[in-house]
Structure formats: structure tokens, C-alpha cells
Design an enzyme around this catalytic site. Structure first.
Site, PDB file in Angstrom:
ATOM      1  N   ASP A   1       0.836  -1.192   0.000  1.00  0.00           N
ATOM      2  CA  ASP A   1       0.000   0.000   0.000  1.00  0.00           C
ATOM      3  C   ASP A   1       0.877   1.251   0.000  1.00  0.00           C
ATOM      4  OD1 ASP A   1      -2.646   1.370   0.559  1.00  0.00           O
ATOM      5  OD2 ASP A   1      -1.536   1.973   2.342  1.00  0.00           O
TER       6      ASP A   1
ATOM      7  N   GLU B   1       1.758  -0.475  -5.003  1.00  0.00           N
ATOM      8  CA  GLU B   1       0.812   0.583  -5.324  1.00  0.00           C
ATOM      9  C   GLU B   1       1.681   1.822  -5.519  1.00  0.00           C
ATOM     10  OE1 GLU B   1      -3.390   2.364  -3.686  1.00  0.00           O
ATOM     11  OE2 GLU B   1      -1.768   2.177  -2.245  1.00  0.00           O
TER      12      GLU B   1
END
Length: 680
Positions: free
Chosen positions: A345, A381
């Protein structure tokens, strides 16, 4: 297995079982002393000082501590928030290396290191009894003949899924294990994955996370889990066996069962920030242990946190302690929990050592040289609140390709002048990766993900409907490139539903027939809707859970058939763009106009052009022609000559599409695709 207790060692950090107790080690440059605090069932606390110090590690043997012992830490030292020091021995802290966590937080002044009314003042109330406790676990587990599937990226299809939401209402999963690791490992769950044809499940965060106080005040819960506090502990709420330590083995049993079915397990991990928030946030662990080592502070204003995550803090990846924590955690999940990969993330934050994102950052370098981590799948990401870095990660990483999502949605939405960028996405985004000699496998393609509309909602709603989140519908992305196709929300209008069905198939087909690694949002194949909520992070209810009583079986069959085509035909999953590197390479892809002619420069920017053909070939295998028409009218395609056998219909979003051999022209109706096949 336990180690001999002849002497305490400063490594590994955390609690290590030894004869007669545990060897406990905690890193802190700034603490004066650290207590290991054991809690009995009645809440009685017994403290043992870690009296030894090697470098910046406090350590010592804790006699009598064993598997099942519940504990926390008290860290004593200077309180000087303006200079980044936030020690407060009145606060019971989680061990950063705890492998299990039991209980949750009871929010109040007690869990804050500072006085909430006077933030510069230390709060002296005791937080014990209002915080979770760490649990000592037994690392022994019978993995039997478990083996990692090691699915090549070229054959991988990722399924993003929530552990709880997938089985919470599944009728074929025993009720007592629904919504748990055991539920995800059940025969019914595994059958869905294998019948669908995916090769990996990517689990929305399962490391121990915290329920936000502001959500609990509204009667809501953090459903997604991007609020980590325990980087070694599987989230206890997802364990049917409870959170007193058994969650570790239940997680391992899940991995073992998924591996036995040939499925890889990829974890969505949140190392960019923690649940402790900014200078006004609670003191739960790292903040009270060594605030300066674990968090990035504002230069010249060390009372505040440098934040590129939008959560209040960013982990200090320029410090060895924070980097060591991340590396130890990653290795733990690979060696002890047998996971097969990670999706990071806001990964760009992890590459910011001095402020700017760096390709040769310590974080990326450490992973690349680590013999445990180098072989596993690494997915970034590639952005954070300070920058967009698609294409900026090393060659052996893959990346969530947000450009694929945006351009594919835009094309099927009928946006003008997108043929050029759409062709790049279908080819594996060579405009992003080819200059660095990275292959299409660097691109994890997706059209929907957990944050945003589901596939069904993308075709059912013009606007987001996030009222249930309690923020007056101000949260969530407003520009979704979605369409309701004439009616907002569900409808009985057959014409509207037929358009929606075609659009869903168009988007799925573009995803599954493009070069790269496809990722399906769990439930899209079933027509799962969230009622127009495109930010369901706080909806631990039927808004987010799979509705197994109302599934689109025709869409499921369509998705299965596309995945079978992709799996069995190498032309549909090329490892390179137009051709593989090498002196004798030949083109495997041709990109043509609807009239089967090559594109001229002006054609790419023609606002009225919404149709394109891709001819996909592979030596010695079946060839395919993918005809895409996003126009509001039918388009007559000139079908290129078949490379071998006559063209036949392989798939279409138009249920009325017919192909009679030999075919030289073909009308593809408005807003639809057709896939033709030429057999060898």
C-alpha cells in the site's frame, strides 16, 4: 522448539521462547528503561525489567513466560514532544514484533500519551485494561508437504478479496467459520477460486489493525484494515478460533489449504504508516518506544509528523530500526506463514528516504538482495499523496497500473481521442515500461479495486452514494468514469440492463485479454454491488459482504470462459509487448483500424474514432482478433486475413453476435467487443 536460556541475546527482536521463559528484546535509542509486563487472567500485572542493553537493544530473560502468556511493554524515558520524544511509562504498549494480539482498544484519555486538552503535557493515567495485549505463540506447525505454487507471472490471475466479506453470508460455508481464515480455506471457498480460474488471492489487510475511534462513535467499523499496529500478527477478529494465539495456526492452515489447491496467497501490507496517527494521535506502540526511529518527523519542527500517506504519519524508512522492522516482518510472513507475495500500500512512501522517491532507496535495495524475499512476488501501489510513480519501480517488481484502469474505463465510457492510450494498455503499457526493458508483466491490470466502484456499480451509477459512511457523501472519488446507462441504481428496464451487461463484459474482456497480469476485484464476476458506495472502508455489513443469494450466474460463466481462454492460449498472455527481445524476433501483435489498415498518426486523435482491432498471434498456437467498438453505433469491421484456420467466434459481449466462415467483414454493435479465433 525453545532455545537454551543460558544468556539473553539482543536478536531476534521480540519474544523468543527459551528454556524456562522467553528472551525479550526491544529496540530503542532514546528510552531509559523498559519493563516486560505480564497480565494474568484477572488483570494482575507483573513487571520484569529488561536489564541488559546491547547497542540500542534492551533485552533480558523473563522467567515463567510461555506460550499463551499475555504481555505488554512499558517504556520509560524523556517526555519532550517538541523534540520528538514521547516516552510515557504509564502507557502499556504493544511489542512491535508480537506474533499475536488479543483484544482491542477502549478509547479514552488513557490511551493517549499526551493530555488531550494540553498536548504538550504528559498524561499520567494508566492505559492498562483499555489496550490489547500481546500473546506469546508457539512457532511449531505441521506444514507436512506444503509447497509454494510458484505460479509464473505470465500465468497469474490475481483475485483481490476480503477475508471476512467473501464468506460472511456464504450458504455452503459452515456458519461457525464464516468470515474467518478457516472460512476462506473451506472447500466451498476454494472451489469458487479454482472453478473461476484465478491463481492467487490478494487479501485486503490481515495484519493486526486498529478500529478507529471516530468510526466507533458513529457505530461503524474499519472494514478494510489499512490501519496496522501489529506487523507480525494476523488480525485476530478473522479467526474462528479466537484471538488468544490460535489465530496464528488458523492462518497457517488457510495458507496450507490454498496452496494444496494450487492457489498463491498475496498479502496487501501497510508498512507506510501505523495506527498511531499524528501528534494528536494515541500512544499504542512505536510512538512510545522510539518515536524518532519509527516515524518521519518534520525537519525543524520535530513535534509534528511528515505525512505522505494522508493518515497523520509516515514510517521513517531512512532509519535502520524502521527498515529492520519491515524486513523482519516480510521475512516472517514468508518463512513462518508461507505467503507467496506482497502488495505494498502506498509503496512510493517506502522509497522516500530524504523526501523524494528513489529507485535505489534502501527499502528497494534491501528487498532485492534478500535471498528470502527476492523470489516472492512484489507488487507496488506506485503512488502516495505526494506523487504518482507508475513505472518507477525495479524490473523485478510489478505495479498496480492506475493508467490501465483510467484509460480502459474512459474508452468504454466513450471518451474521445483514447485509441492511442487504449492500445498501449492492451499491449501491456509499453509507453510506461518498455524504455526500461521491463515486460508487460510489470503491469498489474485492473479496472476496479476495493477502493472505488465495483464493476456492477460502475455501470449502474453516475454518482457515488456514500451516505452510509456518515460524511454527507463528501468522501470517496467523485470522478469515476461511470455511467448508470439511463437509470440511477437497480432497475427492471430490460434495455438498460442489457446495456449494463454488455458494458460489464466489455470491461472484463479488456482486462482479461490484455497483456500484463490481470487483477479481478472479488465479486465482480458475480455482479456484486455496494449500492453505489465507492468508499466502503467503514462498512462491515451487507454493503461490503458478498451477496451469495443474488449472483449473476451468466456473468460468472462468461468470466470463467474468458479465463479458460487466457489460460489455454499463449497468444492471449504475451510475456512481451509486440515482440520479445532478440535478433530474430517477429511481431506477435498487430494494431489496426476498423478497416484493417494500419493507423496513421492523425487516426489516433480522431475524436470520432472509437473502434480498434488487435490481432494476437503466438508461434505454433491459435491466433485471435480482438475487435473493440466503444461507439454509440454499430461499426463494420474489415476482418484481417486469418493466420491459419478460418475465423470463428470465441467470445462477445453481444449475445446476438454471429460469425459465418469465411468472414471478411463483421458488424460489431454499439458498445461491444467480439473476439475471433483462428485455430492452428
Amino acid at each position: 522448539m525453545t532455545a537454551a536460556a543460558s544468556r539473553s541475546l539482543p536478536y531476534p527482536l521480540g519474544a523468543t521462547l527459551v528454556d524456562g521463559g522467553v528472551d525479550m528484546a526491544v529496540y530503542s535509542e532514546t528510552a531509559d528503561s523498559i519493563d516486560f509486563c505480564v497480565f494474568d487472567d484477572d488483570g494482575t500485572e507483573t513487571r520484569t525489567a529488561l536489564t541488559q542493553r546491547t547497542g540500542h537493544v534492551f533485552h533480558g530473560i523473563v522467567p515463567g513466560a510461555a506460550v499463551g502468556t499475555r504481555y505488554g511493554l512499558r517504556v520509560h524515558g524523556p517526555w519532550d514532544p517538541a523534540n520528538g520524544l514521547r516516552h510515557n511509562g504509564n502507557k502499556l504498549l504493544l511489542d512491535p514484533h508480537a506474533t499475536a494480539v488479543s483484544g482491542g482498544y477502549s478509547w479514552g484519555q488513557e490511551v493517549f500519551g499526551h493530555d488531550q486538552q494540553n498536548p504538550d503535557e504528559m498524561d499520567t493515567s494508566d492505559s492498562a485494561g483499555r489496550t490489547p495485549l500481546c500473546v506469546i505463540t508457539d512457532p511449531a506447525f505441521d506444514w507436512a508437504d506444503d509447497a509454494a505454487p510458484l505460479t509464473p507471472l505470465a500465468e497469474s490471475v490475481i483475485y483481490e478479496v476480503h477475508v471476512k466479506g467473501f464468506t460472511q453470508t456464504h450458504p455452503d460455508v459452515p456458519e461457525d467459520i464464516r468470515g474467518t481464515y478457516a472460512g476462506l480455506a473451506s472447500p466451498a471457498a476454494i472451489k469458487h477460486f479454482t472453478d473461476l480460474g484465478v491463481t492467487a488471492v490478494e487479501l485486503i489487510p490481515v495484519q493486526q489493525f486498529v478500529q478507529d475511534s471516530h468510526l466507533e462513535e458513529k457505530g461503524l467499523r474499519n472494514y478494510w484494515g489499512y490501519n496496522t499496529i501489529g506487523f507480525f500478527a494476523p488480525h485476530g477478529d478473522y479467526a474462528a478460533a479466537g484471538d488468544t494465539g490460535a489465530q496464528v495456526n488458523e492462518f497457517k492452515e488457510m495458507v496450507k489449504a490454498l496452496h494444496a489447491a494450487g492457489l498463491e496467497v498475496i498479502l496487501d501490507v501497510v508498512y507506510n504508516h501505523t495506527a498511531e496517527g499524528n501528534h494528536m494521535g494515541p500512544t499504542l506502540s512505536f510512538k512510545g518506544i522510539d518515536n524518532e526511529a519509527y516515524y518521519r518527523l518534520v525537519e525543524g519542527d520535530r513535534g509534528n509528523y511528515f505525512d505522505t500517506t494522508g493518515t497523520g504519519n509516515s514510517v521513517n524508512v531512512s532509519h535502520p530500526a524502521a527498515l529492520g522492522l519491515i524486513m523482519d516482518s516480510l521475512r516472517y510472513w514468508v518463512t513462518e506463514m508461507h505467503v507467496d507475495g506482497f502488495r505494498f500500500d502506498l509503496a512510493t512512501t517506502l522509497t522516500r528516504q530524504g523526501g523524494d522517491a528513489e529507485l535505489h532507496s534502501a527499502f528497494l535495495t534491501l528487498i532485492q538482495q534478500d535471498p528470502v524475499l527476492a523470489p516472492v512476488k512484489m507488487i507496488a501501489e506506485p503512488w502516495d499523496t505526494a506523487g504518482y510513480q507508475v513505472g518507477g519501480f525495479p524490473a523485478d517488481w510489478s505495479e498496480w497500473n492506475g493508467k490501465f484502469r483510467d484509460d480502459v474505463r474512459g474508452f468504454w465510457h466513450g471518451n474521445a481521442s483514447l485509441l492511442s492510450t487504449l492500445s498501449q494498455r492492451v499491449l501491456g503499457s509499453p509507453d510506461v515500461y518498455e524504455a526500461d526493458r521491463r515486460s508487460p508483466l510489470s503491469s498489474v491490470n485492473f479496472v476496479t479495486a476495493h477502493d472505488g466502484f465495483t464493476l456492477a456499480d460502475l455501470t449502474m451509477y453516475d454518482e457515488k452514494h456514500n451516505e452510509a459512511n456518515g460524511e454527507n457523501n463528501n468522501d470517496g472519488e467523485s470522478d469515476n468514469q461511470s455511467t448508470n446507462n439511463g437509470v440511477e441504481g437497480p432497475t427492471d428496464d430490460a434495455e438498460v440492463n442489457e446495456r449494463r451487461d454488455r458494458m460489464r463484459r466489455n470491461l472484463l474482456a479488456t482486462l482479461l485479454l490484455s497483456a500484463g497480469v490481470p487483477m479481478i476485484l472479488g465479486g465482480d464476476e458475480l455482479g456484486r454491488s455496494q449500492g453505489g458506495n465507492n468508499n466502503a472502508y467503514c462498512q462491515d455489513d451487507d454493503i461490503s459482504w458478498f451477496d451469495w443469494a443474488n449472483t449473476d450466474d451468466a456473468l460468472l460463466a462468461f468470466t470463467r470462459s474468458l479465463l479458460e481462454l487466457r489460460r489455454e492460449n499463449p497468444a492471449l498472455r504475451p510475456a512481451w509487448f509486440r515482440q520479445a527481445p532478440g535478433p530474430d524476433a517477429v511481431d506477435t501483435v498487430r494494431v489496426l483500424r476498423a478497416d484493417a489498415e494500419e493507423f496513421a498518426d492523425a487516426d489516433w486523435t480522431d475524436d470520432d474514432a472509437h473502434a480498434i482491432t488487435f490481432v494476437l498471434e503466438h508461434d505454433g498456437a491459435d491466433a485471435f482478433a480482438l475487435l473493440l467498438n466503444a461507439a454509440a453505433n454499430g461499426v463494420e469491421f474489415t476482418v484481417p486475413a486469418a493466420p491459419s484456420g478460418a475465423w470463428e467466434l470465441a467470445a462477445s459481449s453481444d449475445p446476438g453476435q454471429q460469425v459465418a466462415a469465411p468472414v471478411s467483414t463483421l458488424i460489431v454493435r454499439d458498445g461491444s467487443f467480439t473476439l475471433l479465433r483462428s485455430r492452428v
